[in-house]
Design an enzyme around this catalytic site. Structure first.
Site, PDB file in Angstrom:
ATOM      1  N   ARG A  70       0.834  -1.206   0.000  1.00 60.88           N
ATOM      2  CA  ARG A  70       0.000   0.000   0.000  1.00 60.88           C
ATOM      3  C   ARG A  70       0.870   1.259   0.000  1.00 60.88           C
ATOM      4  O   ARG A  70       0.554   2.254  -0.657  1.00 60.88           O
ATOM      5  CB  ARG A  70      -0.931  -0.018   1.216  1.00 60.88           C
ATOM      6  CG  ARG A  70      -1.940   1.122   1.270  1.00 60.88           C
ATOM      7  CD  ARG A  70      -2.868   0.949   2.476  1.00 60.88           C
ATOM      8  NE  ARG A  70      -3.885   1.978   2.535  1.00 60.88           N
ATOM      9  CZ  ARG A  70      -5.027   1.956   1.882  1.00 60.88           C
ATOM     10  NH1 ARG A  70      -5.303   0.939   1.071  1.00 60.88           N
ATOM     11  NH2 ARG A  70      -5.918   2.929   2.003  1.00 60.88           N
ATOM     12  N   HIS A  74       0.503   4.317  -2.668  1.00 59.67           N
ATOM     13  CA  HIS A  74       0.151   5.666  -2.239  1.00 59.67           C
ATOM     14  C   HIS A  74       1.286   6.651  -2.462  1.00 59.67           C
ATOM     15  O   HIS A  74       1.042   7.864  -2.501  1.00 59.67           O
ATOM     16  CB  HIS A  74      -0.301   5.649  -0.778  1.00 59.67           C
ATOM     17  CG  HIS A  74      -1.699   5.135  -0.617  1.00 59.67           C
ATOM     18  ND1 HIS A  74      -2.601   5.683   0.262  1.00 59.67           N
ATOM     19  CD2 HIS A  74      -2.353   4.127  -1.241  1.00 59.67           C
ATOM     20  CE1 HIS A  74      -3.752   5.040   0.172  1.00 59.67           C
ATOM     21  NE2 HIS A  74      -3.615   4.077  -0.727  1.00 59.67           N
ATOM     22  N   ASN A 102      -4.331   8.394   3.939  1.00 59.63           N
ATOM     23  CA  ASN A 102      -3.116   7.781   4.486  1.00 59.63           C
ATOM     24  C   ASN A 102      -3.131   7.625   6.001  1.00 59.63           C
ATOM     25  O   ASN A 102      -2.636   6.625   6.538  1.00 59.63           O
ATOM     26  CB  ASN A 102      -1.886   8.603   4.080  1.00 59.63           C
ATOM     27  CG  ASN A 102      -1.595   8.520   2.595  1.00 59.63           C
ATOM     28  OD1 ASN A 102      -1.965   7.556   1.936  1.00 59.63           O
ATOM     29  ND2 ASN A 102      -0.944   9.533   2.057  1.00 59.63           N
ATOM     30  N   HIS A 201      -5.643  -6.097  -2.957  1.00 62.01           N
ATOM     31  CA  HIS A 201      -6.556  -6.260  -1.818  1.00 62.01           C
ATOM     32  C   HIS A 201      -6.849  -7.726  -1.510  1.00 62.01           C
ATOM     33  O   HIS A 201      -7.735  -8.015  -0.705  1.00 62.01           O
ATOM     34  CB  HIS A 201      -7.858  -5.498  -2.069  1.00 62.01           C
ATOM     35  CG  HIS A 201      -7.755  -4.032  -1.758  1.00 62.01           C
ATOM     36  ND1 HIS A 201      -8.833  -3.179  -1.829  1.00 62.01           N
ATOM     37  CD2 HIS A 201      -6.691  -3.266  -1.371  1.00 62.01           C
ATOM     38  CE1 HIS A 201      -8.443  -1.958  -1.503  1.00 62.01           C
ATOM     39  NE2 HIS A 201      -7.146  -1.994  -1.231  1.00 62.01           N
TER      40      HIS A 201
END
Length: 327
Positions: A70, A74, A102, A201
């Site tokens: 992740r 991001h 975040n 995911h």
């Protein structure tokens, strides 16, 4: 050298086919001047250091693997893969760590710090934090049972960060299918690549706050699945930080179960289920659900392409000695 596959991942039967795919596939990374041999002379042991630290972190807490993946997403989605997400706030800018998408969501900063410390001891001032994040995310996927790939290297670290840009660029849990396609298209990534990357995911957890609306207010959800989630996510409030796995079947295994869950209406977030909700990605989701090798290959190629997202021309960059602050 192309994709390799982790032990017991279920993907090894397609290794040769995927090797051909990755060797032939063009990628943004190459166009950006990156190279898999960038540190061959200046820091040849960097891959070994990164994998060792990530392996220790994942062995201690499997969820950390998902968090590192992740972190890469991001970072790259906000002004390119420049490690801007790692910068702490200063008097001159508000960074990305506390942006809405975040805060309480992105983790693993201390793992990157540990890697950076060892890399600096071996090769001072050579390896960027952005490259460390890219390598760590690849290793996290592989250590959880997913594919591996050659990481293009040679990124530099930004000297600034933008919480505003993070809030504007990162898709949220309530995103529609159309907005997801548009958000990824804005980064040069196709709808197919968006769907493949969403397969990350298949590992990780989300907070109750992120899926409460889905389990109490949406019709396209498996009733048994929703009822189980309601046990830890009360409708009346409270328990916002309670966690549920994106994939409750194999929560810490990087496989194609995420797509099987979507077909069964067991997507955790609204944005997850939007990929299989009578829209343009339904057919691809079914293919990934039935073909683990196809998903593995598409995911790895999309990660290479996303890793080629660069900061805008003229952005001040450097190789940071401490990933949390500029030199």
């Amino acid at each position: 050298m192309g994709f390799l596959f982790a032990r017991s991942s279920g993907y090894s039967f397609v290794a040769l086919a995927l090797l051909a795919c990755v060797l032939l596939a063009p990628c943004q990374a190459a166009k950006a001047g990156l190279s898999i041999k960038f540190y061959a002379k200046t820091c040849p042991g960097v891959d070994t250091i990164v994998r060792s630290v990530v392996a220790q972190a994942v062995a201690k807490e499997p969820r950390m693997g998902a968090s590192i993946i992740r972190l890469f997403f991001h970072d790259c989605f906000v002004n390119g893969c420049d490690a801007s997400i790692l910068l702490d706030d200063t008097l001159t800018f508000t960074g990305e760590k506390n942006a809405g998408a975040n805060i309480n969501s992105v983790r693993g900063y201390e793992v990157i710090d540990a890697i950076k410390s060892q890399v600096e001891a071996a090769c001072k001032g050579v390896v960027s934090c952005a490259d460390i994040v890219a390598l760590a995310s690849r290793d996290a996927v592989n250590l959880l049972g997913g594919p591996t790939w050659n990481v293009q290297l040679g990124r530099k670290d930004s000297r600034t960060a933008s919480g505003t840009a993070a809030n504007a660029n990162l898709p949220g849990p309530a995103s529609s299918g159309a907005s997801l396609v548009a958000a990824f298209a804005g980064k040069g990534l196709s709808a197919r690549e968006m769907t493949a990357l969403s397969g990350a995911h298949t590992v990780g957890r989300a907070r109750c706050l992120m899926f409460r609306g889905r389990i109490y207010g949406e019709a396209n959800i498996n009733a048994t699945f929703a009822a189980a989630l309601r046990q830890t996510c009360p409708q009346s409030g409270g328990g916002d930080g309670n966690l549920a796995p994106f994939d409750d079947q194999t929560p810490d295994a990087f496989d194609n179960a995420y797509f099987k869950n979507l077909v069964a209406q067991r997507g955790l977030l609204h944005s997850d289920q939007e990929l299989f909700n009578g829209g343009s990605q339904d057919a691809l989701v079914r293919k990934y659900a039935g073909n683990a090798g196809m998903f593995a290959g598409d995911f790895a190629k999309a990660m290479v392409k996303m890793g080629g997202l660069m900061p805008a021309a003229g952005t001040p960059t450097e190789v940071r000695l401490n990933c949390r602050k500029v030199n």
